[in-house]
Design an enzyme around this catalytic site. Structure first.
Site, PDB file in Angstrom:
ATOM      1  N   ARG A  23       0.812  -1.224   0.000  1.00  0.00           N
ATOM      2  CA  ARG A  23       0.000   0.000   0.000  1.00  0.00           C
ATOM      3  C   ARG A  23       0.836   1.261   0.000  1.00  0.00           C
ATOM      4  NH1 ARG A  23      -2.935  -0.875   5.456  1.00  0.00           N
ATOM      5  NH2 ARG A  23      -0.765  -1.435   5.915  1.00  0.00           N
ATOM      6  N   GLN A  47       3.405  26.714  15.801  1.00  0.00           N
ATOM      7  CA  GLN A  47       3.023  27.038  14.426  1.00  0.00           C
ATOM      8  C   GLN A  47       3.608  25.997  13.494  1.00  0.00           C
ATOM      9  OE1 GLN A  47       3.318  31.246  13.294  1.00  0.00           O
ATOM     10  NE2 GLN A  47       4.214  30.656  11.344  1.00  0.00           N
ATOM     11  N   ASN A  49       4.588  25.517   9.260  1.00  0.00           N
ATOM     12  CA  ASN A  49       4.766  26.210   7.986  1.00  0.00           C
ATOM     13  C   ASN A  49       5.080  25.216   6.881  1.00  0.00           C
ATOM     14  OD1 ASN A  49       4.725  28.632   9.539  1.00  0.00           O
ATOM     15  ND2 ASN A  49       6.924  28.461   9.869  1.00  0.00           N
ATOM     16  N   ARG A  59      16.594  29.390   0.679  1.00  0.00           N
ATOM     17  CA  ARG A  59      15.809  30.100   1.694  1.00  0.00           C
ATOM     18  C   ARG A  59      16.656  30.186   2.966  1.00  0.00           C
ATOM     19  NH1 ARG A  59      10.203  30.486   0.284  1.00  0.00           N
ATOM     20  NH2 ARG A  59       9.654  29.162  -1.507  1.00  0.00           N
ATOM     21  N   HIS A  62      18.096  32.309   8.112  1.00  0.00           N
ATOM     22  CA  HIS A  62      17.121  33.009   8.943  1.00  0.00           C
ATOM     23  C   HIS A  62      17.283  32.646  10.414  1.00  0.00           C
ATOM     24  CE1 HIS A  62      14.479  32.970   5.068  1.00  0.00           C
ATOM     25  NE2 HIS A  62      15.322  33.996   5.074  1.00  0.00           N
ATOM     26  N   LYS A  72      13.162  24.900  15.395  1.00  0.00           N
ATOM     27  CA  LYS A  72      12.517  24.394  14.177  1.00  0.00           C
ATOM     28  C   LYS A  72      12.758  22.898  14.020  1.00  0.00           C
ATOM     29  CE  LYS A  72      13.214  28.818  11.808  1.00  0.00           C
ATOM     30  NZ  LYS A  72      13.846  29.516  10.662  1.00  0.00           N
ATOM     31  N   HIS A 119      19.204  29.037  10.032  1.00  0.00           N
ATOM     32  CA  HIS A 119      18.642  27.967   9.211  1.00  0.00           C
ATOM     33  C   HIS A 119      18.585  28.390   7.748  1.00  0.00           C
ATOM     34  CE1 HIS A 119      15.096  25.558   7.614  1.00  0.00           C
ATOM     35  NE2 HIS A 119      16.026  24.674   7.880  1.00  0.00           N
ATOM     36  N   TYR A 132       7.718  22.726   8.338  1.00  0.00           N
ATOM     37  CA  TYR A 132       8.416  23.135   9.548  1.00  0.00           C
ATOM     38  C   TYR A 132       7.429  23.131  10.716  1.00  0.00           C
ATOM     39  CZ  TYR A 132      10.606  26.160   5.861  1.00  0.00           C
ATOM     40  OH  TYR A 132      11.142  26.709   4.716  1.00  0.00           O
ATOM     41  N   GLU A 143      12.544  38.891  13.528  1.00  0.00           N
ATOM     42  CA  GLU A 143      13.138  37.991  12.538  1.00  0.00           C
ATOM     43  C   GLU A 143      14.272  38.690  11.793  1.00  0.00           C
ATOM     44  OE1 GLU A 143      12.305  34.778  11.662  1.00  0.00           O
ATOM     45  OE2 GLU A 143      10.777  34.605  13.225  1.00  0.00           O
TER      46      GLU A 143
END
Length: 202
Positions: A23, A47, A49, A59, A62, A72, A119, A132, A143
């Site tokens: 499966r 949260q 994301n 990306r 940060h 994270k 990150h 995330y 930030e």
């Protein structure tokens, strides 16, 4: 599930055990108890994301102010990315160094980064989808970023990722030395003190 600490203190690679049959596949990609056992501290998620990226997209780097910053827990649910953790905690024994983990939809690994760490990732496939779990909501006033192409940090992007594609925000971000001199970066002492409050919360 196997969890090992990376060369950057307070960051971890998580390798889940996968169960496959005709499966498909089942796995636990996050377990709060196993993560707390490995890190010795509590992790309260606030949260979730998701990003979808073109091949070559970068990306990061940060990070957020400590405390509370954002820890994270990151995995790739489709495609592949090379995920980087960068030690930007001034005074850390590994300040300015980095480590990386391949996140893809084959091994389905995850990476956990404690608060105060930088990150970044580069997408290795088209439509690379990254999810995330984070310990605080997005707070734009707290930030920050560092240019991921800063030669002082020296992130190595795989040749098969193509030409790096960055946002204007990341291109315009300061390098490591500039961020240090401006007082933008978290400190090793502040981060460790915050981790200790989370350990006492267990």
């Amino acid at each position: 599930m196997q969890i090992r600490e990376l060369k950057i203190p307070d960051s971890y690679e998580i390798t889940p055990k996968q169960f496959g049959d005709e499966r498909g596949v089942f796995l636990e990609w996050y377990r709060f108890d196993r993560l707390e056992e490995a890190t010795g501290r509590s992790i309260e998620l606030a949260q979730s994301n998701t990003s979808v990226s073109k091949r070559g997209s970068v990306r990061g780097i940060h990070f957020a102010d400590v405390p509370p910053s954002q820890a994270k827990y990151v995995t790739a649910t489709h495609g592949a990315v090379l995920d980087y953790v960068i030690d930007i905690r001034v005074g850390s024994p590994t300040f300015g160094e980095w480590d990386s983990v391949l996140l893809d939809d084959t091994d389905r690994k995850a990476i956990f980064l404690s608060e105060g760490l930088g990150h970044c990732f580069v997408a290795l496939t088209e439509g690379a989808t990254v999810s995330y779990l984070v310990t605080d909501v997005y707070r734009p006033d707290r930030e920050h970023g560092i240019n991921p192409l800063d030669p002082e940090i020296g992130l190595v992007f795989p040749a098969d990722a193509g030409e790096p594609l960055l946002s204007a925000k990341d291109t315009d971000a300061p390098g490591l030395s500039e961020a240090t001199e401006s007082g933008l970066l978290p400190t090793w002492d502040a981060a460790r003190a915050y981790y200790e409050t989370l350990r006492k919360g267990n």
